[in-house]
Design an enzyme around this catalytic site. Structure first.
Site, PDB file in Angstrom:
ATOM      1  N   LEU A  68       0.652  -1.173   0.085  1.00 16.33           N
ATOM      2  CA  LEU A  68      -0.222   0.082  -0.010  1.00 16.33           C
ATOM      3  C   LEU A  68       0.612   1.207  -0.048  1.00 16.33           C
ATOM      4  O   LEU A  68       1.993   1.231   0.412  1.00 16.33           O
ATOM      5  CB  LEU A  68      -0.799   0.021   1.362  1.00 16.33           C
ATOM      6  CG  LEU A  68      -1.719  -1.035   1.271  1.00 16.33           C
ATOM      7  CD1 LEU A  68      -2.844  -0.765   2.688  1.00 16.33           C
ATOM      8  CD2 LEU A  68      -2.889  -1.228   0.199  1.00 16.33           C
ATOM      9  N   ASP A  69       0.357   2.265  -0.642  1.00 18.61           N
ATOM     10  CA  ASP A  69       1.020   3.464  -0.431  1.00 18.61           C
ATOM     11  C   ASP A  69       1.232   3.878   0.937  1.00 18.61           C
ATOM     12  O   ASP A  69       0.310   3.811   1.779  1.00 18.61           O
ATOM     13  CB  ASP A  69       0.403   4.604  -1.357  1.00 18.61           C
ATOM     14  CG  ASP A  69       0.338   4.485  -2.566  1.00 18.61           C
ATOM     15  OD1 ASP A  69       0.924   3.482  -3.239  1.00 18.61           O
ATOM     16  OD2 ASP A  69      -0.607   4.825  -3.479  1.00 18.61           O
TER      17      ASP A  69
END
Length: 231
Positions: A68-69
């Site tokens: 995930l960012d």
């Protein structure tokens, strides 16, 4: 079916374990934390998952099979067994799992569910950004309106492909940037990026059981008037 959810958050910046067996672990990533090390020595989700395993008597070496960012919160899947990790890698690479996100955007999103089908490539003018591009890689995102509150819309978003920044790029390309997403034109927000990997379902590649995972409601969404009423 294995069905697992959470009922409470732990301390800030601490990896929360949503589910675990001999082969995988699912963690609820907080905002501001890398999944993998980037060579700077910054703290990572993987560090916290490793610490959790050691504290619970396991010497498994967790390997993230998803990412995930940094500002995005929610579910990240880890492999715990080197021998069976390729099966989890194949599960992710083949998109043989259903992963759904919650997102809050500025604007009145249409009531009818839709699929955004637009290729994504790198932005040649800004190394931080991706963009919709005719020469990019195919990307598809399913979007459904859940609720509207004032100037905001709460969306249920499902990835049908896996490109970098896909949800952020696709929503911004339609004129609905995610709240808190300064890179793609989102309205500033004290709670940060309003994007959360909420639910995930897949057939366990080793046991064959159906696995259904869910995190707790992201409390920062409540600051914009959205509260957990989802089934």
């Amino acid at each position: 079916m294995i069905s697992v959810g959470q009922t409470a958050h732990g301390a800030a910046q601490q990896a929360l374990v949503v589910a675990r067996d001999a082969y995988f672990l699912a963690a609820d990533k907080p905002a501001g934390l890398l999944v993998h090390g980037d060579g700077t020595g910054a703290a990572t989700l993987t560090d916290q998952v490793t610490a959790y395993l050691r504290a619970h008597g396991s010497d498994a070496v967790p390997q993230a099979v998803q990412r995930l960012d940094v500002p995005t919160t929610g579910l990240v899947l880890y492999s715990l067994d080197k021998a069976t990790q390729p099966a989890f890698d194949a599960l992710v690479a083949g998109h043989d799992m259903r992963k759904r996100y919650l997102a809050v955007v500025s604007g009145v999103w249409p009531a009818r569910p839709q699929v955004i089908d637009a290729p994504i490539g790198r932005d040649r003018h800004d190394s931080r950004r991706m963009r919709v591009s005719r020469t990019g890689k195919p990307a598809r995102t399913r979007v459904e309106l859940l609720e509207r509150r004032g100037p905001y819309s709460l969306l249920l978003v499902e990835l049908l492909s896996g490109r970098k920044h896909q949800i952020r790029v696709h929503l911004a390309s339609r004129g609905f940037p995610i709240v808190g997403d300064g890179i793609y034109g989102g309205r500033a927000n004290a709670g940060g990026l309003m994007l959360h990997a909420w639910r995930e379902e897949f057939d366990h590649p080793i046991t064959g059981e159906r696995v259904a995972l869910e995190t707790v409601w992201p409390e920062r969404f409540s600051s914009l008037g959205f509260h957990p009423r989802l089934s």
